[in-house]
Motif scaffolding. Structure first.
Motif, PDB file in Angstrom:
ATOM      1  N   ASP A   6      20.152   6.682 -21.876  1.00  0.00           N
ATOM      2  CA  ASP A   6      19.720   7.747 -20.960  1.00  0.00           C
ATOM      3  C   ASP A   6      20.407   7.518 -19.621  1.00  0.00           C
ATOM      4  O   ASP A   6      20.126   6.537 -18.930  1.00  0.00           O
ATOM      5  CB  ASP A   6      18.193   7.711 -20.816  1.00  0.00           C
ATOM      6  CG  ASP A   6      17.690   8.630 -19.710  1.00  0.00           C
ATOM      7  OD1 ASP A   6      18.356   9.646 -19.428  1.00  0.00           O
ATOM      8  OD2 ASP A   6      16.625   8.335 -19.128  1.00  0.00           O
ATOM      9  N   VAL A   7      21.320   8.423 -19.255  1.00  0.00           N
ATOM     10  CA  VAL A   7      22.087   8.278 -18.024  1.00  0.00           C
ATOM     11  C   VAL A   7      21.535   9.226 -16.970  1.00  0.00           C
ATOM     12  O   VAL A   7      21.713  10.443 -17.059  1.00  0.00           O
ATOM     13  CB  VAL A   7      23.581   8.569 -18.255  1.00  0.00           C
ATOM     14  CG1 VAL A   7      24.375   8.310 -16.970  1.00  0.00           C
ATOM     15  CG2 VAL A   7      24.125   7.719 -19.391  1.00  0.00           C
ATOM     16  N   GLY A   8      20.847   8.680 -15.975  1.00  0.00           N
ATOM     17  CA  GLY A   8      20.346   9.469 -14.865  1.00  0.00           C
ATOM     18  C   GLY A   8      21.265   9.362 -13.671  1.00  0.00           C
ATOM     19  O   GLY A   8      22.254   8.620 -13.685  1.00  0.00           O
ATOM     20  N   MET A  12      20.865   3.951 -15.433  1.00  0.00           N
ATOM     21  CA  MET A  12      21.058   4.129 -16.863  1.00  0.00           C
ATOM     22  C   MET A  12      20.056   3.250 -17.601  1.00  0.00           C
ATOM     23  O   MET A  12      19.825   2.106 -17.209  1.00  0.00           O
ATOM     24  CB  MET A  12      22.463   3.708 -17.296  1.00  0.00           C
ATOM     25  CG  MET A  12      23.605   4.487 -16.689  1.00  0.00           C
ATOM     26  SD  MET A  12      25.166   3.823 -17.313  1.00  0.00           S
ATOM     27  CE  MET A  12      26.337   4.952 -16.597  1.00  0.00           C
ATOM     28  N   THR A  13      19.500   3.776 -18.670  1.00  0.00           N
ATOM     29  CA  THR A  13      18.611   2.990 -19.515  1.00  0.00           C
ATOM     30  C   THR A  13      19.218   2.880 -20.907  1.00  0.00           C
ATOM     31  O   THR A  13      19.602   3.889 -21.505  1.00  0.00           O
ATOM     32  CB  THR A  13      17.221   3.634 -19.627  1.00  0.00           C
ATOM     33  OG1 THR A  13      16.663   3.775 -18.317  1.00  0.00           O
ATOM     34  CG2 THR A  13      16.283   2.769 -20.468  1.00  0.00           C
ATOM     35  N   THR A  30      23.685   3.465 -12.290  1.00  0.00           N
ATOM     36  CA  THR A  30      24.663   4.420 -12.792  1.00  0.00           C
ATOM     37  C   THR A  30      25.959   4.306 -12.008  1.00  0.00           C
ATOM     38  O   THR A  30      25.959   4.199 -10.784  1.00  0.00           O
ATOM     39  CB  THR A  30      24.121   5.855 -12.677  1.00  0.00           C
ATOM     40  OG1 THR A  30      22.935   5.967 -13.480  1.00  0.00           O
ATOM     41  CG2 THR A  30      25.140   6.872 -13.154  1.00  0.00           C
ATOM     42  N   SER A  31      27.083   4.325 -12.740  1.00  0.00           N
ATOM     43  CA  SER A  31      28.400   4.253 -12.115  1.00  0.00           C
ATOM     44  C   SER A  31      29.410   4.993 -12.973  1.00  0.00           C
ATOM     45  O   SER A  31      29.415   4.841 -14.203  1.00  0.00           O
ATOM     46  CB  SER A  31      28.839   2.797 -11.934  1.00  0.00           C
ATOM     47  OG  SER A  31      30.185   2.713 -11.529  1.00  0.00           O
ATOM     48  N   THR A  64      23.086  12.452 -20.923  1.00  0.00           N
ATOM     49  CA  THR A  64      23.578  12.142 -19.583  1.00  0.00           C
ATOM     50  C   THR A  64      23.589  13.376 -18.696  1.00  0.00           C
ATOM     51  O   THR A  64      23.900  14.472 -19.143  1.00  0.00           O
ATOM     52  CB  THR A  64      24.997  11.533 -19.633  1.00  0.00           C
ATOM     53  OG1 THR A  64      25.454  11.275 -18.296  1.00  0.00           O
ATOM     54  CG2 THR A  64      25.986  12.447 -20.343  1.00  0.00           C
ATOM     55  N   VAL A  65      23.241  13.173 -17.425  1.00  0.00           N
ATOM     56  CA  VAL A  65      23.390  14.210 -16.406  1.00  0.00           C
ATOM     57  C   VAL A  65      24.550  13.863 -15.480  1.00  0.00           C
ATOM     58  O   VAL A  65      24.739  14.508 -14.448  1.00  0.00           O
ATOM     59  CB  VAL A  65      22.084  14.386 -15.599  1.00  0.00           C
ATOM     60  CG1 VAL A  65      20.961  14.851 -16.502  1.00  0.00           C
ATOM     61  CG2 VAL A  65      21.696  13.094 -14.875  1.00  0.00           C
ATOM     62  N   VAL A  66      25.323  12.841 -15.867  1.00  0.00           N
ATOM     63  CA  VAL A  66      26.481  12.395 -15.089  1.00  0.00           C
ATOM     64  C   VAL A  66      27.705  12.457 -16.006  1.00  0.00           C
ATOM     65  O   VAL A  66      28.031  11.470 -16.683  1.00  0.00           O
ATOM     66  CB  VAL A  66      26.279  10.956 -14.553  1.00  0.00           C
ATOM     67  CG1 VAL A  66      27.438  10.537 -13.656  1.00  0.00           C
ATOM     68  CG2 VAL A  66      24.958  10.835 -13.809  1.00  0.00           C
TER      69      VAL A  66
END
Length: 255
Positions: A6-8, A12-13, A30-31, A64-66
C-alpha cells in the motif's frame, strides 16, 4: 505468501499474508527515488527479523497513489519475487465494483480499495473516513460500489500550514486537549486541530447522511483514527488495516 503493498503519499506499507490472515507488516517512508535493489535489501532485512525470507513471497498486489513509485516496485517484484504484480487501476485487475462517479479514472486506488474492504467487512451503505495525508470521506453504496465522497486537507497538512505561515506558531503534535477553550498558544492550537477536525467530520457525516437519505455505517482508518475517534460518537468502527484488507480481497477476486 502474498505481499500486499500500500503506497500512500507519506508512507508505504508492506504486509505479508497467508490466505487472508496477516502474518506481518512493515512500513517505510514513501520515495520516488528508491531503487528496486534498495527495496530488496531493506525488505529482506525487515523480514529476516521476523523469521521470514524473500522467497516465502509468491505473489504481490500493489495499490498506489504515487505513480512515480510504481516502476521500481515492479522491478522489486520481477527481480526478487520472480512475479508480475497485480496493480490496482490497471486494465487486467478486476476490483469487483463500479465507481459511480463522473470519471472513474479519477478515483484514487486507496479509496477504491477501502471501499472494497468496507463492504466486505461491514456491508453497506458505508462512509469510509481516512485520516491520512488528506482526510477523505467516501460513500460505499448497498451493492458495494464507490459512490463518491469528500477530500479535505489532512490533519498534519493543516499543522504544517499553521507552522509555516505563522511565524510565532510552533510545530506541535496532535493530542486531545483537556479543554476546548485553550489558555495558551499550545492548548489553543491543539484544540483547533483536534476539536476542529472532529467537528468537521461530524458535520460532513451528518450532511452526507441527510443527502443520501439513510443511516450510513462509519468506518475510520488511518494512523490518527484511534485518537480522533475517542472524541466523537460518529465513528462506528476503527480499522487501521482497511486498505490492506481490500488489497487481499481484490487479489482473491483475481485468483
Amino acid at each position: 505468501m502474498l505481499l500486499a503493498i500500500d503506497v500512500g503519499n507519506t508512507n508505504m506499507t508492506f504486509a505479508a499474508f497467508s490466505g487472508r490472515s496477516l502474518v506481518k507488516e512493515w512500513r517505510i517512508a514513501t520515495s520516488n527515488s528508491r531503487t528496486a535493489e534498495e527495496y530488496g535489501v531493506w525488505l529482506s532485512q525487515a523480514m529476516a527479523l521476523d523469521g521470514l525470507k524473500l522467497y516465502d513471497i509468491k505473489d504481490v498486489i500493489i495499490g498506489t497513489v504515487v505513480p512515480g513509485a510504481l516502476f521500481n516496485l515492479k522491478g522489486l517484484c520481477k527481480r526478487y519475487f520472480r512475479c508480475t504484480p497485480l496493480v490496482i487501476g490497471e486494465d487486467n485487475v478486476e476490483i469487483g465494483m463500479v465507481p459511480q462517479i463522473d470519471n472513474p479514472k479519477e478515483a484514487g486506488a486507496d479509496r477504491l480499495v477501502d471501499a472494497v474492504a468496507a463492504h466486505s467487512k461491514y456491508g453497506g451503505p458505508t462512509i469510509v473516513i481516512d485520516f491520512g495525508t488528506a482526510t477523505t470521506l467516501d460513500v460505499v453504496d448497498e451493492d458495494g460500489n464507490y459512490a463518491g465522497g469528500i477530500i479535505a486537507p489532512g490533519v498534519n497538512l493543516s499543522l504544517d500550514a499553521l507552522h509555516s505561515a505563522a511565524a510565532k506558531l510552533p510545530r506541535i503534535a496532535v493530542e486531545r486537549p483537556s479543554k476546548v477553550i485553550g489558555k495558551n498558544t499550545l492548548e489553543c492550537m491543539q484544540s483547533g486541530i483536534y476539536w476542529g477536525y472532529i467537528s468537521m467530520v461530524e458535520g460532513l457525516v451528518a450532511r452526507m447522511q441527510e443527502e443520501y437519505g439513510t443511516k450510513l455505517t462509519t468506518v475510520a482508518t488511518g494512523g490518527l483514527a484511534p485518537l480522533l475517534a475517542r472524541g466523537t460518537d460518529i465513528i462506528d468502527h476503527i480499522d487501521r488495516d482497511l486498505t490492506l484488507t481490500g488489497l487481499v480481497e481484490i487479489y482473491h477476486k483475481n485468483n
